[in-house]
Design an enzyme around this catalytic site. Structure first.
Site, PDB file in Angstrom:
ATOM      1  CG  ASN A  42      37.268  43.180 -33.678  1.00 33.13           C
ATOM      2  OD1 ASN A  42      37.148  42.604 -32.598  1.00 33.13           O
ATOM      3  ND2 ASN A  42      37.320  42.547 -34.842  1.00 33.13           N
ATOM      4  NE  ARG A  91      34.342  39.517 -33.096  1.00 29.61           N
ATOM      5  CZ  ARG A  91      35.405  38.795 -32.804  1.00 29.61           C
ATOM      6  NH1 ARG A  91      36.592  39.383 -32.714  1.00 29.61           N
ATOM      7  NH2 ARG A  91      35.301  37.511 -32.619  1.00 29.61           N
ATOM      8  CG  HIS A 117      34.909  32.394 -34.985  1.00 34.22           C
ATOM      9  ND1 HIS A 117      35.446  31.172 -34.642  1.00 34.22           N
ATOM     10  CD2 HIS A 117      35.733  33.320 -34.466  1.00 34.22           C
ATOM     11  CE1 HIS A 117      36.557  31.361 -33.946  1.00 34.22           C
ATOM     12  NE2 HIS A 117      36.750  32.659 -33.811  1.00 34.22           N
ATOM     13  NE  ARG A 174      39.929  30.962 -27.100  1.00 33.75           N
ATOM     14  CZ  ARG A 174      39.179  31.608 -27.995  1.00 33.75           C
ATOM     15  NH1 ARG A 174      37.960  31.207 -28.255  1.00 33.75           N
ATOM     16  NH2 ARG A 174      39.664  32.640 -28.629  1.00 33.75           N
ATOM     17  CD  GLU A 189      36.285  38.122 -37.833  1.00 32.18           C
ATOM     18  OE1 GLU A 189      37.518  38.279 -37.832  1.00 32.18           O
ATOM     19  OE2 GLU A 189      35.691  37.509 -36.943  1.00 32.18           O
TER      20      GLU A 189
END
Ligand code: ADP
Length: 404
Positions: A7, A97, A186, A247, A390
């Site tokens: 990842n 990922r 996501h 962000r 994940e």
């Protein structure tokens, strides 16, 4: 089957190794080996941490090269006190990922030269992430050889059936076919959390209306009906939607035009401001980390209070929009760093949803229980805390593809 998961982020690299039986368990197993590399200041020095049941290794590596770092990191799988494999060829498959699959990939795929080319082309859509993902793929090929299959699992794929009205931007339609559309991110987390929520609720996923709040450093929501994403707050890039750690989330595009025209901002400067200097960090001037924001709020820091309130304001209004899109709500699900660990955020988000008959159990909420319902028995809407998995989901995808 030993499944290695990578990842890659812009300034970090996480990895883990699972051993999966011939039958896939329906609950995540713990990884045999976990590694993390951080490039804290992007200045040629990486920090490697590797953990296994038999020990932990921590090392400083004097390099910026992802390949050099990955090579050292992977060596700890078959050498030294964190060794869990006899040799490199014991890895059966490597899953990555990949943040942006564009309009090309709506499912996980075994990586071929053509897949690598496409991931590279899509880097224009995800300049912070896709190049790092590709570097990881190429480095693994060099280190482990090309005979070990690699799989790309896309963060956009779960949203592939986003209805057209939710996917289109209200700009000239010709841009849509050029790829300027809403993709959503996501997705790996949403795939896991929607399935886990159905298990916890003991109801089939295809009967449920869910809103999943993935609140980490990056934050987004997904409205999920019958197992499909029908709306999500991130769009063309992971910059749209909610206020996040650093962000901005959605802002009036007129601000960008103003800064370009009147303040001589360049594209890169706008990107830096909106990606790295905004959100909780930008408004509070304290931190991007919700733990530090809540600590500063407790110490009566007014800017931190404003940042927290703005975060909640945007979260509530986005949840409200999703309730309307779904036409009702069976469960509100909180996941990722903030969602799993911040009772203050969960209770503030739920406070104004009492009109739906949603009632949080304050004591349960305070304990941040893993994979549990934190609504009262009488609540008309269930509220779940789900620990996102994940990496496990990527491993599952690898297992599925390699077996087929
Ligand atoms: P990423 O989006 O990078 O995967 P995570 O999902 O791990 O990030 O979330 C990281 C964020 O979670 C941290 O920046 C912090 O704001 C938040 N967080 C972690 N632990 C807590 C906690 N106990 N209370 C509040 N926020 C927390």
């Amino acid at each position: 089957m030993n499944v290695l998961v990578l990842n890659a982020g812009s300034s970090s690299q996480k990895s883990c190794l699972y051993n999966i039986d011939t039958d896939l368990p329906d609950r995540p197993s713990s990884p045999l080996w976990e590694a993390k590399v951080d490039w804290p200041h992007h200045q040629g020095a990486a920090e490697l941490t590797v953990k296994t049941a038999s020990g932990t290794v921590q090392e400083a590596l004097e390099t910026n090269s992802r390949e050099v770092v990955l090579s050292r990191m992977l060596t700890t799988l078959w050498e030294g006190k964190t060794q869990v494999l006899a040799q490199p060829s014991d890895v059966a498959v490597v899953g990555h990922r990949v943040v942006h699959g564009g309009q090309d990939y709506y499912e996980s795929i075994v990586i071929t030269p053509q897949v690598k080319e496409t991931i590279a082309r899509l880097a224009t859509f995800a300049p912070l992430h896709n190049p790092a993902n590709l570097e990881g793929i190429v480095a693994v090929e060099r280190i482990l050889g090309t005979s070990i299959p690699q799989v790309a699992v896309f963060d956009t794929a779960f949203h592939s059936q986003l209805p057209l009205p939710a996917a289109v931007y209200p700009i000239p339609y010709s841009w849509f076919s050029k790829g300027i559309r809403r993709y959503g991110f996501h997705g790996i987390s949403y795939q896991y959390c929607s399935q886990r929520s159905a298990q916890l609720l003991e109801r089939p996923l295809d009967t449920l209306r869910l809103i999943i709040c993935h609140l980490g450093n990056g934050c987004s929501l997904a409205a999920i009906r019958n197992g499909r994403s029908i709306d999500t707050t991130m769009g063309f890039t992971p910059l749209e939607g909610l206020m996040m750690g650093t962000r901005s989330g959605s802002i009036d595009p007129g601000i960008l035009l103003y800064l370009l025209r009147e303040e001589n901002f360049s594209g890169d400067e706008l990107g830096q401001m909106l990606n790295r200097e905004s959100g909780l960090k930008g408004v509070s001037g304290v931190s991007n980390d919700m733990r530090q924001i809540t600590a500063a709020v407790a110490a009566n820091n007014a800017q931190a209070q404003l940042a927290f309130d703005a975060y909640i304001h945007r979260l509530r209004s986005a949840i409200g929009g999703m309730v309307a899109t779904l036409g009702g709500l069976d469960a509100l699900v909180f996941t990722a760093g903030v969602g799993e660990n911040s009772p203050a955020v969960r209770s503030a988000a739920c406070e104004t949803l009492a009109f739906l008959g949603l009632e949080l159990d304050a004591a349960k909420n305070q304990q941040s229980p893993v994979d549990q319902d934190i609504a009262t028995a009488n609540s008309a809407v269930r509220v779940l805390v789900v620990k996102t998995e994940e990496d496990w989901t990527i491993a599952q995808e690898c297992w599925r593809l390699v077996r087929s």
